[in-house]
Each structure stands twice: as C-alpha cells, then as structure tokens.
Design a protein around this motif. Sequence first.
Motif, PDB file in Angstrom:
ATOM      1  N   GLU A 126       0.820  -1.219   0.000  1.00 43.32           N
ATOM      2  CA  GLU A 126       0.000   0.000   0.000  1.00 43.32           C
ATOM      3  C   GLU A 126       0.847   1.259   0.000  1.00 43.32           C
ATOM      4  O   GLU A 126       0.568   2.207  -0.721  1.00 43.32           O
ATOM      5  CB  GLU A 126      -0.920   0.010   1.225  1.00 43.32           C
ATOM      6  N   ARG A 127       1.889   1.270   0.832  1.00 44.54           N
ATOM      7  CA  ARG A 127       2.645   2.506   1.040  1.00 44.54           C
ATOM      8  C   ARG A 127       3.643   2.754  -0.085  1.00 44.54           C
ATOM      9  O   ARG A 127       3.809   3.889  -0.530  1.00 44.54           O
ATOM     10  CB  ARG A 127       3.384   2.439   2.387  1.00 44.54           C
ATOM     11  N   LEU A 128       4.310   1.709  -0.547  1.00 40.37           N
ATOM     12  CA  LEU A 128       5.374   1.886  -1.540  1.00 40.37           C
ATOM     13  C   LEU A 128       5.072   1.214  -2.868  1.00 40.37           C
ATOM     14  O   LEU A 128       5.871   1.296  -3.801  1.00 40.37           O
ATOM     15  CB  LEU A 128       6.702   1.334  -0.993  1.00 40.37           C
ATOM     16  N   ASN A 129       3.950   0.525  -2.938  1.00 40.83           N
ATOM     17  CA  ASN A 129       3.602  -0.227  -4.143  1.00 40.83           C
ATOM     18  C   ASN A 129       4.696  -1.229  -4.512  1.00 40.83           C
ATOM     19  O   ASN A 129       5.033  -1.394  -5.678  1.00 40.83           O
ATOM     20  CB  ASN A 129       3.322   0.733  -5.311  1.00 40.83           C
ATOM     21  N   ARG A 130       5.268  -1.863  -3.491  1.00 39.47           N
ATOM     22  CA  ARG A 130       6.354  -2.817  -3.697  1.00 39.47           C
ATOM     23  C   ARG A 130       6.032  -4.135  -3.009  1.00 39.47           C
ATOM     24  O   ARG A 130       5.300  -4.176  -2.030  1.00 39.47           O
ATOM     25  CB  ARG A 130       7.662  -2.278  -3.078  1.00 39.47           C
ATOM     26  N   GLU A 131       6.654  -5.215  -3.534  1.00 42.40           N
ATOM     27  CA  GLU A 131       6.622  -6.498  -2.843  1.00 42.40           C
ATOM     28  C   GLU A 131       7.790  -6.558  -1.872  1.00 42.40           C
ATOM     29  O   GLU A 131       8.901  -6.149  -2.228  1.00 42.40           O
ATOM     30  CB  GLU A 131       6.759  -7.658  -3.841  1.00 42.40           C
ATOM     31  N   ILE A 132       7.571  -7.089  -0.683  1.00 39.07           N
ATOM     32  CA  ILE A 132       8.685  -7.272   0.244  1.00 39.07           C
ATOM     33  C   ILE A 132       9.444  -8.549  -0.105  1.00 39.07           C
ATOM     34  O   ILE A 132       8.932  -9.441  -0.775  1.00 39.07           O
ATOM     35  CB  ILE A 132       8.235  -7.364   1.719  1.00 39.07           C
ATOM     36  N   ALA A 133      10.691  -8.597   0.383  1.00 33.12           N
ATOM     37  CA  ALA A 133      11.439  -9.851   0.412  1.00 33.12           C
ATOM     38  C   ALA A 133      11.547 -10.293   1.862  1.00 33.12           C
ATOM     39  O   ALA A 133      11.530  -9.460   2.770  1.00 33.12           O
ATOM     40  CB  ALA A 133      12.826  -9.656  -0.180  1.00 33.12           C
ATOM     41  N   VAL A 134      11.627 -11.600   2.076  1.00 31.29           N
ATOM     42  CA  VAL A 134      11.822 -12.128   3.422  1.00 31.29           C
ATOM     43  C   VAL A 134      13.127 -12.910   3.468  1.00 31.29           C
ATOM     44  O   VAL A 134      13.365 -13.800   2.644  1.00 31.29           O
ATOM     45  CB  VAL A 134      10.648 -13.030   3.849  1.00 31.29           C
ATOM     46  N   ILE A 135      13.993 -12.553   4.415  1.00 33.05           N
ATOM     47  CA  ILE A 135      15.186 -13.347   4.707  1.00 33.05           C
ATOM     48  C   ILE A 135      14.873 -14.149   5.959  1.00 33.05           C
ATOM     49  O   ILE A 135      14.634 -13.573   7.030  1.00 33.05           O
ATOM     50  CB  ILE A 135      16.431 -12.461   4.894  1.00 33.05           C
ATOM     51  N   TRP A 136      14.792 -15.459   5.782  1.00 31.91           N
ATOM     52  CA  TRP A 136      14.341 -16.364   6.867  1.00 31.91           C
ATOM     53  C   TRP A 136      15.561 -17.115   7.384  1.00 31.91           C
ATOM     54  O   TRP A 136      16.097 -17.976   6.703  1.00 31.91           O
ATOM     55  CB  TRP A 136      13.295 -17.331   6.308  1.00 31.91           C
ATOM     56  N   VAL A 137      16.010 -16.748   8.580  1.00 27.16           N
ATOM     57  CA  VAL A 137      17.215 -17.338   9.143  1.00 27.16           C
ATOM     58  C   VAL A 137      16.789 -18.370  10.182  1.00 27.16           C
ATOM     59  O   VAL A 137      16.156 -18.020  11.187  1.00 27.16           O
ATOM     60  CB  VAL A 137      18.118 -16.258   9.779  1.00 27.16           C
ATOM     61  N   ASP A 138      17.106 -19.649   9.924  1.00 26.15           N
ATOM     62  CA  ASP A 138      16.469 -20.716  10.699  1.00 26.15           C
ATOM     63  C   ASP A 138      17.183 -22.041  10.429  1.00 26.15           C
ATOM     64  O   ASP A 138      17.729 -22.239   9.336  1.00 26.15           O
ATOM     65  CB  ASP A 138      14.998 -20.829  10.216  1.00 26.15           C
ATOM     66  N   LEU A 163       3.302 -13.194   0.510  1.00 26.59           N
ATOM     67  CA  LEU A 163       4.708 -13.110   0.131  1.00 26.59           C
ATOM     68  C   LEU A 163       4.915 -13.887  -1.163  1.00 26.59           C
ATOM     69  O   LEU A 163       4.472 -15.029  -1.283  1.00 26.59           O
ATOM     70  CB  LEU A 163       5.565 -13.718   1.250  1.00 26.59           C
ATOM     71  N   ASN A 164       5.598 -13.259  -2.122  1.00 25.84           N
ATOM     72  CA  ASN A 164       5.964 -13.919  -3.370  1.00 25.84           C
ATOM     73  C   ASN A 164       7.078 -14.935  -3.088  1.00 25.84           C
ATOM     74  O   ASN A 164       8.106 -14.579  -2.503  1.00 25.84           O
ATOM     75  CB  ASN A 164       6.445 -12.837  -4.350  1.00 25.84           C
ATOM     76  N   LEU A 165       6.883 -16.183  -3.508  1.00 24.62           N
ATOM     77  CA  LEU A 165       7.887 -17.234  -3.242  1.00 24.62           C
ATOM     78  C   LEU A 165       9.259 -16.890  -3.819  1.00 24.62           C
ATOM     79  O   LEU A 165      10.277 -17.354  -3.310  1.00 24.62           O
ATOM     80  CB  LEU A 165       7.417 -18.564  -3.845  1.00 24.62           C
ATOM     81  N   ARG A 166       9.280 -16.095  -4.878  1.00 20.00           N
ATOM     82  CA  ARG A 166      10.571 -15.706  -5.465  1.00 20.00           C
ATOM     83  C   ARG A 166      11.296 -14.681  -4.606  1.00 20.00           C
ATOM     84  O   ARG A 166      12.472 -14.384  -4.854  1.00 20.00           O
ATOM     85  CB  ARG A 166      10.362 -15.151  -6.883  1.00 20.00           C
ATOM     86  N   LYS A 167      10.600 -14.118  -3.632  1.00 22.60           N
ATOM     87  CA  LYS A 167      11.221 -13.103  -2.761  1.00 22.60           C
ATOM     88  C   LYS A 167      11.583 -13.668  -1.386  1.00 22.60           C
ATOM     89  O   LYS A 167      11.786 -12.923  -0.431  1.00 22.60           O
ATOM     90  CB  LYS A 167      10.259 -11.927  -2.569  1.00 22.60           C
ATOM     91  N   LEU A 168      11.616 -14.995  -1.297  1.00 24.05           N
ATOM     92  CA  LEU A 168      11.984 -15.652  -0.037  1.00 24.05           C
ATOM     93  C   LEU A 168      13.395 -16.209  -0.163  1.00 24.05           C
ATOM     94  O   LEU A 168      13.719 -16.859  -1.161  1.00 24.05           O
ATOM     95  CB  LEU A 168      10.995 -16.797   0.238  1.00 24.05           C
TER      96      LEU A 168
END
Length: 311
Positions: free
Chosen positions: A116-128, A173-178
């Motif tokens: 909504e705010r930036l019209n962007r998809e986020i990426a997630v860095i999942w450290v686990d 979340l887009n799977l390509r951004k994980l």
Amino acid sequence: EELGVTAVGFSGGQPKAGVDVGPAALIESGLLTEIRDELGYKIVGDTAVNLYKDLVPTEDPDYRGMKNPLTVSAVNRRLADQVYKHASEGRLALTLGGDHSIAIGTVSGTARAIRERLNREIAVIWVDAHADINTPEGSDSGNIHGMPLAFVTGLAKDEREEYFGWLRDDMRLNLRKLVYIGLRDVDAHEKQILRDNGIKAFSMFDVDRHGIGRVMEMALAHIGADTPIHLSFDVDALDPMWAPSTGTPVRGGLTLREGDYICEAVHLTGQLVAIDLVEVNPSLAATEAGANETVRAGCSLVRCALGDTLL
Ligand code: ARG
Ligand code: MN
Ligand code: MN
Ligand code: MN
C-alpha cells in the motif's frame, strides 16, 4: 527513526511452555532501553508483553492436522493488524516472539503495508535451522510454527475465515522473494516444496562452502537492490552452543558472529522494514547460564540489525 515494537508472548504454535516469556526475558535484559538510549531509536507501540488471552477460544480441536488452529489464526490476525499499522506509518517493525507461527501475522502485515505505502513487494530473509514451510497435510507434527511460510505464500490456504481464511492476496509473500539462511533440518515434504518452487536457500553446507560474507552477497543479489526486507530470525538458526534455550535445537548451526553478520549486512542495505526474533524459550536450557546466553544472543542479533555494532 521510529521503531514499532510488538512483544508477543505466544506459544500456541508448538507444544513447549515457556516461549511465551521470551519477549519479557529479552526486554528485562535491557534490549529496548539500550535501543532507545544507545541507538537513539524512538520506541513506539505497546511494549508490554501481549498474551492475547482474550483471543483464546474455550475449545480448539485439531483441524486439517493442525494443533490449536483457531488460537494461532486469531492471534496472528490481530498481530497482522498491529504490524501493518507500524509498517504503514513508516516505522521499522520489531516483533519479539513467541514461537515462529507468529510470522504468519508479521510477514502478512508487513507485506500488505509495503504494497500500500510503496507499491512494492517485500522480500523475506528467513534465518532458521528449519524451513517452516510445511502445509497442514505435509506436516508430521501438526505444529503451526513449522507452517508459517506455507500460509503467507499461499501454498496452504483455507476458505474458512477463522482458519487463516483472513489472509488475503495483498498480504502474501511472493515465493521468489523468499531466501533462507542456516537450514539444516528440513522435512522431506519441505525439500520437495523447495525444489518444486525453486526457492532460494543457503543451508549450513553453503555457509561452510562460501563463508557467510559470500552467502549474504548472494542472498541480497537474489532479492535485488532496493527491495524492502523483512528479516525473520529464529534463534535456533544459531548453534546450540550460543542458543541452547529453544524448543527445537539442532546442532551444527551458525556461530553467534555469523548470525550477527547476517543482521549487520541486512542493516547496511538500508532496506530493512521489519524484524522478527523468535523461539527464545528461557525455560528450556539445562542451566540458567544457558537461558541467559540465549537471551543475550537474541539481544545481540537485534542490536546488529539496528546497526549497533557497525563503525
Ligand atoms: N519441521 C518441524 C515441524 O514441522 C520443525 C519445525 C520447527 N520450527 C520452528 N519454528 N522452530 O514440526
Ligand atoms: Mn527453527
Ligand atoms: Mn512427512
Ligand atoms: Mn522457525
């Protein structure tokens, strides 16, 4: 800069008591006062630990093999709104868990706000140590802390509002951004999901082969420059030598320094919009020293993500 803090005293995504006091232990050890007094962040939000007791139903039978499904769904629905509010008002959202099921709410709240705010998809860095991408049907345990990424990416869905049906497409979340870092205990069903979807993952094998510096370069290159980043850090990514007090420890993990480096490198991108620190369970260590070490490690990771240790 403003930091939007949410302290989530929640353990319903897995069976072991005590992870609900993780945020209180982190806060009592001085994490938030250090962030305010030494790092100069303005802390906004309710820093009292929220136990979400009002959301726990009297009965919560298993559903599609999931344990405590109504409770986990309701808590995450509330949390998604809280994190959404922080992120949509431009605050860096820091969420202290709690078990990792709470990433259903944090990631979906961030994803919606940034769209909504930036019209962007986020990426997630999942450290686990774990992939946490089981579908309800694929999970051997039924514990929802092993499923958050299936729900936020839409690999798992449910029609019913009260069973995560509230997760709308604009929260996904887009799977390509994980990107994963630190994996070493991935279920067979999850390996299949990672392969089928071409999900980017840096296991401990990759950390050993390339070193953490190169791994971070590759992880950030995959995400692409100027992509808003949500860092979701499960303390069990660290080796039990540094973080023994957690529900599902796995040997052969990251050193504390490697964990700190990941956080520092993400900070340096200038793109960090949200941080989760989860699975600190002070009641599980064999000794009190072990619990304290784990809390200290968690505090160190958060401070590094906020830029504390960089010169
Ligand atoms: N893969 C296992 C499961 O599905 C373990 C998950 C552990 N997750 C975590 N957030 N510590 O139950
Ligand atoms: Mn884990
Ligand atoms: Mn299985
Ligand atoms: Mn996890």
